[in-house]
Scaffold this active site. Structure first.
Site, short mmCIF file in Angstrom:
data_model
loop_
_atom_site.label_atom_id
_atom_site.label_comp_id
_atom_site.label_asym_id
_atom_site.label_seq_id
_atom_site.Cartn_x
_atom_site.Cartn_y
_atom_site.Cartn_z
N HIS A 58 -28.32 -52.23 -54.12
CA HIS A 58 -29.20 -53.43 -55.46
C HIS A 58 -27.77 -54.18 -56.15
O HIS A 58 -27.26 -52.65 -56.88
CB HIS A 58 -30.69 -52.41 -55.11
CG HIS A 58 -31.29 -53.98 -55.79
ND1 HIS A 58 -31.81 -54.01 -57.08
CD2 HIS A 58 -32.42 -53.97 -55.88
CE1 HIS A 58 -32.12 -54.82 -57.58
NE2 HIS A 58 -33.25 -54.22 -56.09
N ASP A 88 -36.75 -54.43 -48.40
CA ASP A 88 -36.46 -54.43 -47.54
C ASP A 88 -36.76 -53.73 -46.62
O ASP A 88 -36.25 -53.85 -45.26
CB ASP A 88 -35.45 -55.83 -47.82
CG ASP A 88 -36.33 -56.67 -48.87
OD1 ASP A 88 -37.27 -57.57 -48.56
OD2 ASP A 88 -35.20 -57.98 -49.05
N1 ACO Z 1 -23.36 -53.88 -46.72
C1 ACO Z 1 -21.90 -53.21 -46.58
N2 ACO Z 1 -21.77 -53.14 -47.90
C2 ACO Z 1 -21.95 -53.72 -49.66
C3 ACO Z 1 -23.79 -53.80 -49.24
C4 ACO Z 1 -24.16 -53.84 -48.25
N3 ACO Z 1 -25.37 -53.64 -47.67
N4 ACO Z 1 -24.05 -54.44 -50.82
C5 ACO Z 1 -23.04 -54.40 -51.40
N5 ACO Z 1 -21.92 -53.38 -51.05
C6 ACO Z 1 -20.47 -53.79 -51.20
C7 ACO Z 1 -19.94 -54.99 -51.34
O1 ACO Z 1 -19.71 -56.03 -50.71
C8 ACO Z 1 -18.98 -54.35 -52.55
O2 ACO Z 1 -18.25 -53.95 -52.32
P1 ACO Z 1 -16.79 -53.64 -52.91
O3 ACO Z 1 -16.58 -52.98 -54.17
O4 ACO Z 1 -15.53 -52.78 -52.09
O5 ACO Z 1 -16.32 -55.24 -53.05
C9 ACO Z 1 -19.97 -53.36 -53.25
O6 ACO Z 1 -20.53 -52.54 -52.36
C10 ACO Z 1 -20.74 -53.81 -54.65
O7 ACO Z 1 -21.77 -54.67 -54.16
P2 ACO Z 1 -21.90 -56.06 -55.28
O8 ACO Z 1 -21.76 -56.86 -54.27
O9 ACO Z 1 -21.19 -56.32 -55.76
O10 ACO Z 1 -23.10 -56.31 -54.93
P3 ACO Z 1 -24.61 -56.65 -56.22
O11 ACO Z 1 -25.15 -56.64 -57.11
O12 ACO Z 1 -23.38 -58.39 -56.34
O13 ACO Z 1 -25.56 -57.50 -55.17
C11 ACO Z 1 -27.23 -57.44 -53.22
C12 ACO Z 1 -26.66 -57.02 -54.56
C13 ACO Z 1 -27.34 -58.66 -53.09
C14 ACO Z 1 -28.51 -56.49 -52.45
C15 ACO Z 1 -25.69 -56.13 -52.21
O14 ACO Z 1 -26.38 -55.15 -52.11
C16 ACO Z 1 -26.70 -57.30 -50.69
O15 ACO Z 1 -26.10 -58.04 -50.44
N6 ACO Z 1 -27.23 -55.98 -49.57
C17 ACO Z 1 -27.74 -56.62 -48.52
C18 ACO Z 1 -28.77 -57.74 -48.69
C19 ACO Z 1 -30.15 -56.95 -49.59
O16 ACO Z 1 -31.25 -55.79 -48.92
N7 ACO Z 1 -30.94 -57.69 -50.12
C20 ACO Z 1 -32.26 -57.39 -50.72
C21 ACO Z 1 -31.61 -56.85 -52.81
S1 ACO Z 1 -33.42 -56.47 -52.57
C22 ACO Z 1 -34.17 -57.66 -53.16
O17 ACO Z 1 -34.44 -58.90 -53.61
C23 ACO Z 1 -35.14 -57.49 -52.22
#
Ligand code: ACO
Length: 431
Positions: free
Chosen positions: A308, A365
């Site tokens: 998140h 979720d």
């Molecule tokens: N699985 C694997 N790796 C992940 C995940 C995941 N679900 N989420 C983040 N990471 C990693 C990223 O690749 C990044 O790695 P790095 O530092 O090596 O490059 C690191 O964790 C930080 O992640 P960001 O991409 O900077 O996180 P951001 O804040 O941009 O994105 C998000 C947040 C979109 C929710 C992301 O965690 C994601 O895509 N999760 C899966 C989708 C999801 O569950 N969305 C629902 C969100 S809640 C809502 O809207 C109700």
């Protein structure tokens, strides 16, 4: 200690005021920076940018805290319901008995769609995604209401009725989009039913037989709506505020919110979680292969329902939903292999250094899809459930900027890094 920030740029010093919120959240106010220095700030994806000052929802992502109008989400989940919480979010206080009755009556009175709108549903192919139908039909519904069509920013006396109509009709449109995609006749709402019961009725009743509404199912779905009711400046809410800032009407602004919510990184994640769990189940993986793939940046996979932008701790909504998920499945005597896979994935990820170091925890979720599946809601309707729940939050944010006399149109800037001055070349001379 100084309450001002000082910025040194090209040998000059600029003083910038700071702002502190109720819970000691701190911001540097850079709104005058460009006028004084020629510089803008750059923060792609707004990870460090406050777009507004708001009184609606407080989140402390490091501590896993979520409060609507100051009240902890755990208390609301335990003691309130979706309709009462919707009132709280939109109007800023828990309703008195009389206020709640007026609001509930408005929801009931406004739950029908104009008869002519039925023809609009006919135009969609049976394969249409219900989020496409929802967004299009919310906009279409606005055309059937004189007051929405004649929308005058800040001067809408009937705001309460219009807001109630939007919440109520969103639920009716959602149910109709499901009926349409399954070739089923449309079912009208019933006055005797409460908000969530009516949704279940419109989804699952047949013209010859009413759906039996089990209280535990209605309660679990109502809880899902309540937990989604607001979440401060996320992608869809910021979209609603952005559209609203142009003084577009409430229906148009919230229909844009539906589009922003649709994507798999936001409200579409609940659908993506179920699809992921299903894929893991079908391939006979216990989850370990998928976790390995989610850690590999070249695999194109992510552990959906994890991570998140704001929570760097367990999402408090996920804790409540996980408990509700266990209760619902036990009461309905359902044993779902996908729940076992989800629990295993969570356990494994929370021990894995990749997820621990990045502070990736289950979000709202991760478990909600399993409850919705147990209720019989098809996967493509999951983001629609999120949209029904989020409507009060969008409306509250809309109202907040409409009530603010100094609100301005939202218009971010950019740093241009395209071609420098170039000239038109006639087609014969192009290479
Ligand atoms: N699985 C694997 N790796 C992940 C995940 C995941 N679900 N989420 C983040 N990471 C990693 C990223 O690749 C990044 O790695 P790095 O530092 O090596 O490059 C690191 O964790 C930080 O992640 P960001 O991409 O900077 O996180 P951001 O804040 O941009 O994105 C998000 C947040 C979109 C929710 C992301 O965690 C994601 O895509 N999760 C899966 C989708 C999801 O569950 N969305 C629902 C969100 S809640 C809502 O809207 C109700």
């Amino acid at each position: 200690m100084s309450k001002e920030a000082t910025l040194e740029l090209e040998g000059k010093s600029y003083t910038l005021p700071t702002v502190t919120g109720t819970e000691n959240e701190k911001a540097v106010d850079i709104s005058s920076l460009r006028a004084n220095s020629g510089y803008i700030t750059l923060d792609e994806a707004y990870g460090n940018t406050g777009s507004c000052v708001s009184k609606i929802t407080f989140i402390d992502g490091d501590k896993g805290i979520l409060r609507y109008r100051g009240i902890p989400i755990e208390e609301l989940a335990d003691k309130s319901n979706f309709v009462e919480t919707a009132y709280l979010i939109i109007y800023g206080n828990l309703p008195t008995r009389a206020q709640l009755k007026t609001f509930s009556d408005l929801l009931t009175e406004n739950s029908f769609l104009p008869e002519n709108m039925k023809f609009h549903f006919e135009g969609f192919p049976s394969t249409a995604h219900p989020m496409a139908i929802l967004s299009a039909m919310i906009n279409a519904a606005s055309c059937f209401d004189e007051k929405v069509m004649r929308w005058q920013w800040g001067k809408v006396k009937e705001f309460e009725a219009i807001a109630a109509k939007l919440i109520s009709q969103t639920r009716t449109i959602a149910a109709y989009s499901y009926r349409k995609s399954h070739g089923l006749p449309l079912i009208y709402p019933k006055k005797a039913y409460k908000f969530t019961e009516n949704f279940l009725h419109m989804m699952f009743s047949m013209p010859y037989e009413d759906y039996e509404i089990k209280p535990e199912i209605a309660k679990a779905l109502d809880l899902i709506f309540l937990l989604h009711a607001d979440h401060e400046q996320n992608c869809s809410t910021s979209t609603v505020r952005m559209v609203a800032s142009s003084q577009a009407n409430l229906f148009a602004s919230c229909s844009a919110g539906v589009c922003a919510l649709w994507g798999p990184l936001h409200g579409g994640a609940n659908q993506a979680v179920l699809e992921m769990l299903d894929e893991i189940h079908k391939t006979g993986d216990d989850g370990s292969k998928f976790i390995a793939a989610a850690k590999d940046k070249n695999s194109g996979k992510k552990l959906m329902g994890f991570g998140h932008r704001v929570y760097k701790n367990y999402d408090p909504r996920a804790k409540i939903i996980k408990k509700s998920c266990d209760e619902v499945l036990t009461k309905l005597h359902i044993s779902d292999p996908l729940l076992d896979i989800a629990k295993h994935l969570e356990e494994a990820a929370l021990k894995d250094s990749y997820f621990v170091e990045r502070k990736l925890y289950p979000n709202v979720d991760f478990y909600s899809g399993i409850i919705m599946r147990a209720i019989g809601i098809p996967v493509e309707m999951f983001p629609v459930m999120f949209a029904i729940g989020r409507m009060p939050g969008w409306i509250a944010n809309y109202k907040e900027i409409m009530d603010e006399p100094k609100s301005r149109i939202c218009r971010p800037r950019q740093i241009y890094n395209g071609a420098a001055l170039n000239h038109y070349v006639p087609i014969e001379g192009r290479k």
